[in-house]
Design a protein around this motif. Structure first.
Motif, PDB file in Angstrom:
ATOM      1  N   GLU A 136       0.894  -1.415  -0.017  1.00  0.00           N
ATOM      2  CA  GLU A 136       0.031  -0.153   0.128  1.00  0.00           C
ATOM      3  C   GLU A 136       0.918   1.375   0.072  1.00  0.00           C
ATOM      4  O   GLU A 136       1.540   1.318   0.806  1.00  0.00           O
ATOM      5  CB  GLU A 136      -0.685  -0.137   1.042  1.00  0.00           C
ATOM      6  N   LEU A 137       0.533   2.091  -0.943  1.00  0.00           N
ATOM      7  CA  LEU A 137       1.353   3.311  -1.233  1.00  0.00           C
ATOM      8  C   LEU A 137       0.238   4.270  -0.751  1.00  0.00           C
ATOM      9  O   LEU A 137      -0.601   4.428  -1.322  1.00  0.00           O
ATOM     10  CB  LEU A 137       1.834   3.720  -2.572  1.00  0.00           C
ATOM     11  N   SER A 138       0.413   5.434   0.060  1.00  0.00           N
ATOM     12  CA  SER A 138      -0.458   6.411   0.570  1.00  0.00           C
ATOM     13  C   SER A 138       0.409   7.700   1.083  1.00  0.00           C
ATOM     14  O   SER A 138       1.438   7.663   1.649  1.00  0.00           O
ATOM     15  CB  SER A 138      -1.135   5.888   1.822  1.00  0.00           C
ATOM     16  N   ASP A 139      -0.405   8.824   0.736  1.00  0.00           N
ATOM     17  CA  ASP A 139       0.253  10.207   1.190  1.00  0.00           C
ATOM     18  C   ASP A 139      -0.526  10.534   2.515  1.00  0.00           C
ATOM     19  O   ASP A 139      -0.184  11.650   2.962  1.00  0.00           O
ATOM     20  CB  ASP A 139       0.226  11.201   0.301  1.00  0.00           C
ATOM     21  N   GLY A 140      -1.338   9.780   3.091  1.00  0.00           N
ATOM     22  CA  GLY A 140      -2.160  10.115   4.211  1.00  0.00           C
ATOM     23  C   GLY A 140      -3.470  10.315   3.719  1.00  0.00           C
ATOM     24  O   GLY A 140      -4.340  10.065   4.647  1.00  0.00           O
ATOM     25  N   LEU A 141      -3.830  10.874   2.626  1.00  0.00           N
ATOM     26  CA  LEU A 141      -5.145  11.017   2.244  1.00  0.00           C
ATOM     27  C   LEU A 141      -5.565  10.381   1.065  1.00  0.00           C
ATOM     28  O   LEU A 141      -6.751   9.752   0.905  1.00  0.00           O
ATOM     29  CB  LEU A 141      -5.210  12.675   1.803  1.00  0.00           C
ATOM     30  N   HIS A 142      -4.809   9.840   0.208  1.00  0.00           N
ATOM     31  CA  HIS A 142      -4.954   9.089  -1.044  1.00  0.00           C
ATOM     32  C   HIS A 142      -4.120   7.645  -0.933  1.00  0.00           C
ATOM     33  O   HIS A 142      -2.870   7.831  -0.907  1.00  0.00           O
ATOM     34  CB  HIS A 142      -4.811   9.794  -2.201  1.00  0.00           C
ATOM     35  N   SER A 143      -4.667   6.378  -1.024  1.00  0.00           N
ATOM     36  CA  SER A 143      -3.953   5.467  -1.298  1.00  0.00           C
ATOM     37  C   SER A 143      -4.452   4.323  -2.281  1.00  0.00           C
ATOM     38  O   SER A 143      -5.268   4.648  -2.930  1.00  0.00           O
ATOM     39  CB  SER A 143      -4.203   4.688   0.260  1.00  0.00           C
ATOM     40  N   ARG A 144      -3.211   3.479  -2.380  1.00  0.00           N
ATOM     41  CA  ARG A 144      -3.622   2.342  -3.719  1.00  0.00           C
ATOM     42  C   ARG A 144      -2.846   1.368  -3.229  1.00  0.00           C
ATOM     43  O   ARG A 144      -1.838   1.320  -2.431  1.00  0.00           O
ATOM     44  CB  ARG A 144      -3.285   2.939  -4.797  1.00  0.00           C
ATOM     45  N   MET A 145      -3.482   0.086  -3.450  1.00  0.00           N
ATOM     46  CA  MET A 145      -3.017  -1.253  -3.156  1.00  0.00           C
ATOM     47  C   MET A 145      -2.704  -2.091  -4.336  1.00  0.00           C
ATOM     48  O   MET A 145      -3.687  -2.225  -4.821  1.00  0.00           O
ATOM     49  CB  MET A 145      -3.625  -2.051  -1.959  1.00  0.00           C
ATOM     50  N   GLU A 146      -1.547  -2.407  -4.564  1.00  0.00           N
ATOM     51  CA  GLU A 146      -1.146  -3.630  -5.442  1.00  0.00           C
ATOM     52  C   GLU A 146      -0.475  -4.997  -5.013  1.00  0.00           C
ATOM     53  O   GLU A 146       0.415  -4.732  -3.983  1.00  0.00           O
ATOM     54  CB  GLU A 146      -0.437  -2.901  -6.592  1.00  0.00           C
ATOM     55  N   ASP A 147      -0.619  -6.137  -5.784  1.00  0.00           N
ATOM     56  CA  ASP A 147      -0.102  -7.183  -5.171  1.00  0.00           C
ATOM     57  C   ASP A 147       1.361  -7.245  -5.884  1.00  0.00           C
ATOM     58  O   ASP A 147       1.462  -6.894  -7.187  1.00  0.00           O
ATOM     59  CB  ASP A 147      -0.701  -8.497  -5.319  1.00  0.00           C
ATOM     60  N   LEU A 148       2.505  -7.492  -5.312  1.00  0.00           N
ATOM     61  CA  LEU A 148       3.895  -7.457  -5.987  1.00  0.00           C
ATOM     62  C   LEU A 148       4.476  -8.741  -5.512  1.00  0.00           C
ATOM     63  O   LEU A 148       4.489  -9.174  -4.510  1.00  0.00           O
ATOM     64  CB  LEU A 148       4.580  -6.141  -5.268  1.00  0.00           C
ATOM     65  N   ASP A 149       5.361  -9.023  -6.336  1.00  0.00           N
ATOM     66  CA  ASP A 149       6.420 -10.012  -6.269  1.00  0.00           C
ATOM     67  C   ASP A 149       7.843  -9.617  -5.876  1.00  0.00           C
ATOM     68  O   ASP A 149       8.303  -8.780  -6.347  1.00  0.00           O
ATOM     69  CB  ASP A 149       6.643 -11.143  -7.609  1.00  0.00           C
ATOM     70  N   PHE A 150       8.179 -10.292  -4.707  1.00  0.00           N
ATOM     71  CA  PHE A 150       9.516  -9.672  -4.007  1.00  0.00           C
ATOM     72  C   PHE A 150      10.394 -11.097  -4.186  1.00  0.00           C
ATOM     73  O   PHE A 150      10.055 -12.172  -3.848  1.00  0.00           O
ATOM     74  CB  PHE A 150       9.230  -9.478  -2.531  1.00  0.00           C
ATOM     75  N   LEU A 151      11.748 -10.784  -4.623  1.00  0.00           N
ATOM     76  CA  LEU A 151      12.885 -11.616  -4.609  1.00  0.00           C
ATOM     77  C   LEU A 151      13.544 -11.362  -3.033  1.00  0.00           C
ATOM     78  O   LEU A 151      13.904 -10.329  -2.689  1.00  0.00           O
ATOM     79  CB  LEU A 151      13.850 -11.164  -5.573  1.00  0.00           C
ATOM     80  N   VAL A 152      13.509 -12.189  -2.212  1.00  0.00           N
ATOM     81  CA  VAL A 152      14.035 -12.265  -0.574  1.00  0.00           C
ATOM     82  C   VAL A 152      15.339 -12.673  -0.692  1.00  0.00           C
ATOM     83  O   VAL A 152      15.809 -13.704  -1.224  1.00  0.00           O
ATOM     84  CB  VAL A 152      13.056 -13.143   0.387  1.00  0.00           C
ATOM     85  N   MET A 153      16.294 -11.632  -0.249  1.00  0.00           N
ATOM     86  CA  MET A 153      17.704 -11.943  -0.213  1.00  0.00           C
ATOM     87  C   MET A 153      18.147 -12.434   0.811  1.00  0.00           C
ATOM     88  O   MET A 153      17.675 -12.147   2.011  1.00  0.00           O
ATOM     89  CB  MET A 153      18.473 -10.826  -0.572  1.00  0.00           C
ATOM     90  N   GLU A 154      19.225 -13.214   0.833  1.00  0.00           N
ATOM     91  CA  GLU A 154      19.689 -13.785   2.077  1.00  0.00           C
ATOM     92  C   GLU A 154      20.427 -12.907   3.171  1.00  0.00           C
ATOM     93  O   GLU A 154      20.506 -13.000   4.260  1.00  0.00           O
ATOM     94  CB  GLU A 154      20.514 -14.977   1.635  1.00  0.00           C
ATOM     95  N   THR A 155      21.281 -11.844   2.243  1.00  0.00           N
ATOM     96  CA  THR A 155      21.872 -11.002   3.165  1.00  0.00           C
ATOM     97  C   THR A 155      21.028  -9.885   3.412  1.00  0.00           C
ATOM     98  O   THR A 155      20.447  -9.374   2.911  1.00  0.00           O
ATOM     99  CB  THR A 155      23.046 -10.606   2.316  1.00  0.00           C
TER     100      THR A 155
END
Length: 424
Positions: free
Chosen positions: A106-125
Motif C-alpha cells: 500500500e502506497l499512501s500520502d495520508g489522504l489518498h492510497s492504493r494497493m497492489e500485489d507485488l512479487d518480491f525476491l527475498v535476499m539472504e543478506t
C-alpha cells in the motif's frame, strides 16, 4: 542496478480505470528541483509498515532484504516459493535469492492510497539502509512517476494522485561529503572459490582470476542454468545409459567359478574393512569410471564378502582390466565432434580450450549439452573455469605451450644425493 530473469506468477492487480490516466504534475520548486538523495519513502507491505522503501527505477525486480523477511510472521515466511535465478548487481556480482514472495503493498500520502500485489525476491543478506527495493516492476504496476530531484513519488489512486514525499530522516543519513580519494592499487585478483549450490555450501567451484567481470557474470549464469550437470551426492551418479556403454568381463564360459573359503578378520580389521567399503560407496562414487554400468550378467563375478554382508559392483570399478579402454572408447565416441576443435579428452579428464571469452562460454555450453545427453556428471571440486593455465596429464598447459609441473620437480629436487655406489 539489479538485473534478474524470473518468471513471476499472476498477481491481483487493479483493472483499467480512467483515473490511472490522470496527468501527473510535480510542484514548482523555487530555483529548480535539485535534490540528490535517494527516493526513500514509508509504505506498508502486507500488514508491516517500514520507512525504508527505496524507489529504484534502475532495478528490474522488487527486493525484500533478510532483516525485513525475519520480521514477518511464520505463516507469511512459509509462503516463500523457491526460484532458480541469480541476480546480477551493478558491479556484475552474482547473488542468489532465498525465494520469491508475493505481498500486497500500500502506497499512501495520508489522504489518498492504493494497493497492489507485488512479487518480491527475498535476499539472504541484510541491507544496512533499505528493507525493500521497489524496482521498475512495482513502478509500472502502480503507474507511478518518481522524481529524485523533487524527492517525490506520485501515484494515481481512485480518489486523486497521491504525492508521497521522501523521508527526511533517511536523506539526512546519506553521506553529505564525498569520500576521500583512495590511492590506486595494482592488486591482482585471486582465484575465486564460488558456491554454485546453496544447499551444498561446502562444495565450491573454481573460477580463474583473469577473465573480465562481464564474462565472469555470464559464466556464473551459465553454470546455474546447467546445475544438473554436476553431481552433488552419490545418488546423482545415475550412470551412462547402457545403450551408450557398458563394461563386460570377457570370461570364458567353459571356466567354472571357484568358491573360496571365507577369510576371518579380527575386530580391527573388520572395522577397517567396513570403513573402506563405505568410502568406496560414498567417496569413490564420484570417480569418472563409476559412471559406466557393469553388464548385468557380469555383476556377480565382481562379488566380495565382508563380516556384515556380500557386495558386488553395479558400476565399472576402477581396478578392472580394460576399464580404462572402455571409458576412453565412450569419450572418443561421444565427443568426436569436439575433440581437437575445442576439447581434449583423456580418460576422465576434459580440457575445454577457447581463444576468447565469448567462444569459451559457447564451448562450455556445448560440452554441458553433450554431458547431459549421456547422463554423465561432473565432480564440482575438480572443475576449473576461466583459467589461462592448468594441470593436464601431469604437466602445466599454458598459452605458450607445456611446462613441467613444479610439484613434481620439487620431489626430484628434494631427493637426497646418493652416498654410495649401491644407492646409485
Amino acid at each position: 542496478m539489479i538485473s534478474v530473469n524470473v518468471q513471476t506468477k499472476k498477481r491481483r492487480q487493479t483493472k483499467w480505470a480512467a483515473w490511472k490516466e490522470d496527468q501527473v504534475i510535480f510542484p514548482k520548486v523555487k530555483g529548480g528541483a535539485n535534490k540528490k538523495a535517494p527516493l526513500v519513502i514509508t509504505a506498508v507491505v502486507g500488514h508491516y509498515r517500514t520507512p525504508r522503501f527505496f524507489i529504484d527505477a534502475g532495478a528490474t525486480s522488487n527486493i525484500m532484504y533478510h532483516q525485513c523477511f525475519d520480521l514477518l510472521e511464520e505463516k507469511d515466511r512459509h509462503r516463500l516459493t523457491p526460484v532458480n535465478a541469480p541476480i546480477a548487481g551493478f558491479n556484475q556480482s552474482i547473488e542468489y535469492p532465498l525465494g520469491q514472495l508475493t505481498f500486497p503493498v500500500e502506497l499512501s500520502d495520508g489522504l489518498h492510497s492504493r494497493m497492489e500485489d507485488l512479487d518480491f525476491l527475498v535476499m539472504e543478506t541484510p541491507h544496512q539502509q533499505y528493507d525493500i527495493i521497489l524496482g521498475r516492476e512495482a513502478i509500472g504496476d502502480f503507474n507511478a512517476t518518481p522524481s529524485t530531484t523533487h524527492g517525490i513519488l506520485r501515484v494515481p489512486t481512485p480518489t486523486r494522485i497521491a504525492m508521497i514525499h521522501a523521508n527526511k530522516e533517511c536523506n539526512m543519513a546519506e553521506r553529505k561529503t564525498p569520500p576521500k580519494k583512495m590511492p590506486k592499487t595494482n592488486k591482482v585478483r585471486e582465484v575465486e572459490k564460488w558456491v554454485l549450490n546453496k544447499e551444498f555450501p561446502e562444495q565450491s567451484i573454481t573460477i580463474g582470476p583473469t577473465i573480465s567481470e562481464e564474462a565472469r557474470a555470464a559464466l556464473k549464469i551459465l553454470l546455474v542454468k546447467n546445475i544438473d550437470v554436476f553431481a552433488w551426492t552419490p545418488a546423482d551418479m545415475t550412470g551412462v545409459p547402457r545403450n551408450k556403454a557398458e563394461h563386460e568381463l570377457k570370461v570364458n564360459p567353459a571356466f567354472v567359478p571357484v568358491v573360496q573359503k571365507r577369510r576371518r578378520m579380527g575386530p580391527e580389521q573388520a572395522k577397517a574393512c567396513d570403513e573402506q567399503v563405505q568410502q568406496l560407496i560414498d567417496t569413490d562414487a564420484y570417480k569418472g569410471y563409476h559412471q559406466i554400468h557393469m553388464a548385468v550378467k557380469d555383476q556377480d563375478k565382481t562379488a566380495f564378502r565382508t563380516n556384515n554382508r556380500t557386495y558386488c559392483y553395479k558400476m565399472m570399478p576402477f581396478g578392472l582390466k580394460n576399464a580404462g579402454s572402455t571409458y576412453q572408447r565412450l569419450m572418443d565416441k561421444e565427443f568426436k565432434s569436439q575433440i581437437g576443435r575445442n576439447l581434449e579428452v583423456y580418460m576422465d579428464d576434459l580440457v575445454i580450450k577457447s581463444k576468447t571469452e565469448v567462444t569459451m562460454l559457447k564451448d562450455i555450453e556445448e560440452t554441458f549439452k553433450k554431458l547431459r545427453s549421456i547422463s554423465m556428471k561432473l565432480n564440482l571440486g575438480k572443475c576449473f573455469f576461466g583459467m589461462e593455465e592448468g594441470k593436464f596429464l601431469g604437466v602445466i598447459v599454458t598459452n605458450d605451450g607445456f611446462r613441467a609441473n613444479p610439484e613434481k620437480l620439487e620431489v626430484v629436487l628434494k631427493m637426497p644425493s646418493p652416498k654410495s655406489v649401491k644407492q646409485v
